[in-house]
Every structure is written in C-alpha cells, then in structure tokens.
Design an enzyme around this catalytic site. Structure first.
Site, PDB file in Angstrom:
ATOM      1  CB  CYS A 215     -10.013   6.831  17.975  1.00 38.34           C
ATOM      2  SG  CYS A 215      -9.396   8.393  18.636  1.00 38.34           S
TER       3      CYS A 215
ATOM      4  NE  ARG B 195      -9.005   4.872  21.285  1.00 34.19           N
ATOM      5  CZ  ARG B 195     -10.055   4.052  21.323  1.00 34.19           C
ATOM      6  NH1 ARG B 195      -9.863   2.743  21.395  1.00 34.19           N
ATOM      7  NH2 ARG B 195     -11.278   4.535  21.268  1.00 34.19           N
TER       8      ARG B 195
END
Length: 461
Positions: A414, A419
């Site tokens: 990410c 994430r």
C-alpha cells in the site's frame, strides 16, 4: 505514522431492495420436519432437511454467530469449530454497531450474501439469541421465509461438512484474551508465556484509548518504533531486533496484539512474524470487540519488560517481508505472480496520492489492484461493519475479478505497509502459502524516477 479512523464494511455492489416472497414450494417441503417457536413465530428446521437444502439456489444458510465462531473457534459449547460448509455469515454483532451508515452498509451485505426476499433463509446460532436478533432485522427488510437452526446439532455429527479457516487461530476472539489474562488455557494456546500489546501511533500517555482503559497487563507499542520518516520505511533488521528485545519478544513467546484501529496491530503482527515470533495473534475487531464483550479493563500504565536477547538471528522468516528488488522480480513474473495494490481505486488510478505528505500519484507499472477502502485510512473491502475479518469466500471472489488467485505468488503493498499488512494476515488466516508484504510500498517506489509508474485504469487485469 497516524493512519486511522473508524472502519466500516463496504462492498462494490449496489443494493436493490428485493420483493418479499411468500409461499414458495420449498416451504411446503420442510413443513413436515419443522417446529415453530411460539415466541417469535419463526420455524426451526431439522438437521435432515437442512442437509437436503445445501446447495439449493432457493435456500441461503446464514451463520449469525460472531465471526470468530464462523472462522473456526469452538464457542458456545460447539464441539467442532467453524461453520456449516456452504453457509454465509451475517453476525448479530453487526446489529449492535453504532454507525450512521449502518443500515446502508448492512443492506449492501444482504445483497452481497444473497440474503433476499425471494429466498428461504436458515439462520444458525448456538445460543438461541443471535438468530432471533437477525430474524427481527430481516423481517424489517421484507424477508419473511425464515427458519432457525442450532449449529451444535450439525457440529455433533462428524459426517456433516464444516469449514474452518486454515489458520483461524491467528485471529482471536475476546474470550481468548480474557481467558489468557485470567490464567486459563484457551483453545489453541499451548504455551506457558505470553505478552499482550495495545498498538497505536504515538506515546502511551497520549493514547486516549490506552489511558481510558486497556486489557489487563497490556503494554503500549508506538508504531514509530518500527518505521521511520520521511518515507515511513520499515526499520533495518538490526533495529527491528532491538525493537523486539526492548518489548520483551522472543521466538517462543506468544504475543497478542490489538488496538483502537486494528490496522496498527496487523502492522506489528507482520513484523513480528518476519523477525521470527512463532505464535502471533491479533484480536479480531480490536479494542471495541473486547469492550463490547463486557470484559474488564485497567487504567494502570504497564511498562515494557525487555529481554537481553531476542534469541535468534533476525529475520527468521526473511521472505515474509520483501524489498523493492524482490517486488520488481514479482512484477516481471507475469505468469504466476502478482504485486497486489491494497490502496483505494483513486490512489491506484493516480487521481490522488492518498497521503498529505506524498505528492506522487500512480502505481508501480504492472501491479494489480486488490481493493482496499475509501481512502488511505480505511479498509472497508476487507472488513465487516464491526471491524472483523470479512468472509473468506467474498475476499477470494473479489480477488478473482482482478485475476488474483490463491495459487499465485502474491505480495501485498500500500503506501507504507499498514493496509497491506492486514490483508497479508487475512491471506495467512485463509491458508495461502506463497505470500509476502512489500512493506515500503508506494512511498519507496515513487521516490525514484527509475521506477516505472502507471496511471489510469489498467488495460488488462
């Protein structure tokens, strides 16, 4: 690096309200072997008839228990963990979440899971309460062909198929943590030493959630301990070993991670597994899950208890987190590998950078979009409304649309690894083998003009 706000479930499917369906022929088929709950007016279905309905397109089997039970935990005296094979999930816990978008989110979930008015819906639980709560909600939505079933009956018959996630133990329920801190031996825990960490960005004294109340014995971890500005790159292996020793980590110490936003917990979980901690757990649903379960917390600030040596040469699992050169090798292997972008669609297509301190927009050329959420602080596509892990089948279906399959070598990235670390852990829970985290992600990739970049919608998946 501060990256979180409250997460909610999101899917890509727009909900349409289904017309309710009354008196279908399948209802007649089960009348001979059902009983009616006089209090609710809802019929229960027998194990025999439920078995006959598996795979029937007119019937939907819905597990209303906690997602921990669905994943594999033996909760509420169920002798086999997991869910009836072929069932979907709609937890009664979701109805308790306070969110201004709750009704919209849950209606999307109904559509995604095919829980519609023209279906016969069998609601399963093990406590007699979850099904009633979900049934009341479904009736409000015009779904009236509802049956209930006690999943303990199914679990008691070993000839009937149930499914648990391969590594469900990596995501723990609140009861696991509560048992642990109270000296009990919860399911799957065979160790004799553990540590619990509340993970968030910033010092403990400035962490309102930690100060307000945390799990008994929990020590605060500031995510700045493992990454550095300006690119928020993961620290060196030597620095990670120091981090481990400072926090008292060893390969044989079970660690349980949680926080107000679970994303930070998964960031540390990936690093802990990379350096060599064998038993890494994350509280499914984070701080809110523990509090909502009604368990006691404490406000005393717990100090770190360092160890003199981690006990192994870091990293033990070198391939679990990869560098930019390995990321490029994965991109070059188009036949069997994918570098999976866990950022929002607008970040992936180059409309925005996603971060206030990052001006570059786009994606590594050849990378594949793996879904994420609305922005850099959200991961709705992988979570239920209560911040628990989304249904495995829905994640795999979402990936399949992008050409991502479990048999491929997959590395997730990410902006700087937060994430993507959560999605990596979910892939691990699901049992995928050839997986890794390109932790430094878009921050690192975009920092050099030598690294090829694309913008706009991809020509092929």
């Amino acid at each position: 690096m501060k990256k979180f706000t409250k997460l909610t479930l999101a899917t890509l499917i727009t909900v349409t309200t289904a017309m309710s369906f009354i008196g279908c022929s399948n209802n007649k088929e089960v009348k001979k072997d059902t009983t009616t709950n006089s209090a609710s007016g809802i019929k229960s279905i027998s194990t025999k008839d439920l078995k006959d309905k598996l795979g029937n397109k007119d019937w939907v089997i819905v597990d209303t228990r906690s997602n921990d039970a669905f994943n594999g935990w033996k909760l509420d005296a169920v002798v086999r963990g997991g869910h009836i094979k072929g069932a979907t999930d709609f937890s009664a816990n979701w109805l308790k979440v306070e969110d201004k978008e709750k009704d919209k989110i849950l209606e999307k979930a109904l559509k995604t899971k095919n829980i519609l008015g023209d279906k016969n819906v069998v609601l399963c639980d093990a406590n007699g309460k979850d099904t009633q709560a979900v049934a009341a909600y479904l009736k409000q939505k015009g779904i009236i062909n509802i049956y209930t079933y006690d999943v303990k009956q199914w679990a008691a018959d070993n000839s009937l198929p149930m499914e648990s996630y391969a590594n469900y133990q990596m995501l723990v329920p609140p009861s696991f943590v509560n048992d642990l801190v109270n000296g009990k031996k919860p399911e799957t825990y065979t160790n004799d030493k553990y540590k619990i960490f509340e993970v968030a960005w910033g010092e403990a004294s400035k962490d309102k959630d930690y100060v307000k109340g945390h799990i008994k014995g929990a020590v605060h971890i500031n995510t700045d301990e493992i990454e550095s500005a300006p690119l928020w790159s993961i620290n060196s292996d030597a620095a990670l070993q120091t981090f481990a020793e400072k926090n008292g980590l060893t390969p044989d110490t079970t660690i349980v991670l949680y926080g107000p936003d679970p994303m930070a917990s998964f960031r540390i979980a990936a690093i802990a597994k990379y350096i060599g901690v064998k038993d890494v757990r994350v509280l499914n649903g984070g701080t809110a899950a523990f509090r909502n379960a009604g368990y006691e917390t404490e406000t005393i600030s717990n100090a770190k208890k360092p160890v003199s040596s981690f006990g192994a040469s870091v990293p033990v699992n070198k391939g679990y987190i990869i560098d930019i050169n390995s990321a490029k090798e994965i991109l070059a292997d188009k036949a069997s590998s994918k570098l999976v972008d866990i950022r929002s669609w607008d970040e992936y297509t180059g409309k925005i950078s996603g971060y206030s301190d990052l001006k570059f927009m786009g994606r590594p050329a050849g990378s594949t979009w793996g879904h994420a959420g609305s922005d850099a602080n959200h991961l709705q596509d992988y979570r239920n409304i209560d911040n628990t892990m989304r249904n495995k089948d829905e994640i795999l279906a979402m990936w399949k649309e992008q050409g991502i399959t479990p048999d491929q070598r997959l590395s997730f990235f990410c902006g700087s690894g937060w994430r993507a670390a959560e999605v990596l852990t979910y892939a691990d829970v699901m049992g995928l083998k050839n997986i890794s985290l390109y932790s430094n992600g878009w921050y690192e990739w975009s920092s050099s003009p030598k690294n090829p970049i694309e913008k706009g919608e991809p020509k092929t998946k």
